[in-house]
Design an enzyme around this catalytic site. Structure first.
Site, short mmCIF file in Angstrom:
data_model
loop_
_atom_site.label_atom_id
_atom_site.label_comp_id
_atom_site.label_asym_id
_atom_site.label_seq_id
_atom_site.Cartn_x
_atom_site.Cartn_y
_atom_site.Cartn_z
N TYR A 9 72.70 13.15 7.76
CA TYR A 9 73.70 14.37 8.22
C TYR A 9 72.99 15.72 8.38
CZ TYR A 9 76.64 11.19 5.36
OH TYR A 9 76.84 9.95 4.88
N TYR A 137 87.52 9.05 3.10
CA TYR A 137 86.18 8.44 3.37
C TYR A 137 85.85 7.15 2.82
CZ TYR A 137 81.14 8.05 3.62
OH TYR A 137 79.83 7.82 3.89
N ASP A 240 89.47 2.37 -3.61
CA ASP A 240 87.96 2.50 -3.35
C ASP A 240 87.71 3.58 -4.43
OD1 ASP A 240 85.72 3.64 -2.77
OD2 ASP A 240 86.01 4.17 -0.46
N LYS A 269 78.64 4.10 -6.65
CA LYS A 269 78.14 5.30 -7.19
C LYS A 269 77.66 5.26 -8.60
CE LYS A 269 78.79 8.36 -3.31
NZ LYS A 269 79.88 7.92 -2.63
#
Ligand SMILES: *Cc1c(COP(=O)(O)O)cnc(C)c1O
Length: 422
Positions: A9, A137, A240, A269
């Protein structure tokens, strides 16, 4: 010579030289040269125990002496078996089967393939598209990019390359909204389902908190309503929980706020406490049992090399044990109190002309500004105060490690406010 590391990014022309991290402890990491930074983001939301946690480090070392890796194709091992059992125990009732993979994106790819194959095996091959939400996302691989917000997302440049799916508006009703307000969001979802359910395999959502798409927070009633709509239209519900899982919204899973069991749930995560990359896609009996059959098509053809890696499973087990033994949900409630008091209840901040909204949920807080350029320079400003902040778009946020002490939490909120109320 410039480093050959290509950073994520980053605009290569304007990127600042990346500081070199040489270690860390608790909520802080250390830079070469002696600087110490308090990490307000816990390294993209995964280092929930902070850095160098002695129990997590010891677990990896112990497991390394026993078995670092072995394929999960046709073989199994103790850490994978135990972790699968633990995940079934702690996730919403009904999720009974665990498919491991190596990252959140791949965990979502697995979920989507499972959903499509599920309908195929039940004689509905035309149900092969996803229904996603605006502001979503779900990861950076191609399959995931195709279900990220097609306009504001980071992936619009690739639209010609990606498969087409359906999108419903992002929910607008906030966390504490009443049924009437949520009804509008659910009506929008219903209208897409009414038109397209014949080709929709699954509804995907980041429950309660659309994270990387702008920290949009919504009501548990939206999850309950979505569950009902999915049942009505024979569409699988996929949560998600890569970002929301393991306490980020104040309960162990976002699904727990609503008492809803999705058909498929994805974790990553926080799963290993951030110490190794790993993911798990959980499924109910209903989904799993559709794969029991005689044709070659009944096999689920997916298998990342590193799925069920013993080191990752072992450290995930330790992470969970610490989470429960040290009552992390209480710690998260403590962080939530500080975030509310310092940000949500600060009238000067909320009324600041550049600030559009301030939101807090669990151990997550965001200051949304009207114009993203207002955040230019905030990372450097924070660094001078000893805090690592990494805003994106119009969002200045914190998702701290759960071990962050109260005084450090106030240092983070003070820095975030300080940018506006100088
Ligand atoms: C980070 C994230 C992903 C992608 O996970 P990776 O491990 O980066 O591939 C997917 N979904 C959500 C909600 C995320 O926050």
């Amino acid at each position: 010579m410039a480093s050959p590391v290509w950073h994520p990014y980053a605009h290569l022309l304007t990127q600042a030289t990346a500081p070199k991290v040489v270690g860390g402890e608790g909520p802080r990491f250390f830079l070469e040269g002696g600087e110490t930074l308090l990490d307000a983001t816990c390294s993209w939301w995964c280092m929930i125990h902070g850095y160098s946690h002695p129990r997590l480090v010891a677990a990896i070392k112990e497991q390394a002496d026993i078995l670092c890796h072995v394929m999960l194709g046709g073989l199994t091992h103790e850490p994978a078996d135990r972790l699968a059992r633990e995940l079934v125990r702690i996730t919403p009732p009904g999720l009974e089967h665990v498919f491991f993979s190596d990252s959140g994106s791949v965990g979502m790819e697995v979920a989507m393939k499972m959903a499509v194959q599920y309908h195929h095996l039940r004689g509905k091959p035309e149900k092969h598209r996803m229904l996603s939400l605006m502001q979503a996302y779900h990861g950076d691989t191609s399959g995931c990019m195709a279900v990220c917000d097609p306009e504001e997302g980071m992936h619009s440049l690739f639209s010609g390359y990606l498969p087409r799916h359906h999108f419903a508006p992002a929910p607008q009703a906030p966390y504490d909204a009443g049924p009437d307000e949520v009804a509008r969001d659910l009506a929008a979802l219903r209208s897409v389902l009414e038109r397209h359910h014949g080709e929709i395999a699954a509804l995907l959502m980041e429950p309660l908190l659309q994270a990387a798409g702008g920290l949009n927070m919504t009501s548990p009633l939206y999850l309950t309503g979505a569950r009902q709509l999915c049942d009505e239209f024979d569409v699988l519900l996929v949560f998600d929980e890569v970002a929301t899982g393991f306490g980020r919204t104040g309960k162990l899973f976002a699904a727990d706020h609503a008492g809803v069991t999705p058909d498929i749930m994805v974790l990553s995560k926080g799963l290993t406490g951030g110490y190794l990359g790993h993911a798990a896609t959980l499924a109910t009996d209903r989904v799993h049992d559709a794969f029991i059959g005689e044709s070659p098509l009944h096999a689920f053809m997916h298998g990342p090399t590193f799925m069920g890696n013993p080191l990752a499973c072992r450290v995930a087990l330790e992470s969970l044990a610490v989470f429960e033994e040290e009552r992390y949900l209480d710690k998260i409630a403590g962080l939530n109190r500080v975030l509310r008091e310092e940000l949500l209840e600060d009238e000067a901040l909320r009324r600041h002309p550049d600030v559009d909204d301030v939101r807090v949920l669990g151990a997550t807080a965001v200051i949304e500004v009207k114009d993203g350029s207002r955040l230019q320079g905030v990372a450097a400003f924070a660094r001078r105060q000893g805090v690592w902040l990494r805003p994106f778009g119009r969002w200045l946020y914190t998702m701290p490690a759960y071990v962050t002490p109260e005084v450090d939490m106030r240092q983070i909120t003070g820095t975030m406010k300080g940018w506006f109320l100088k």
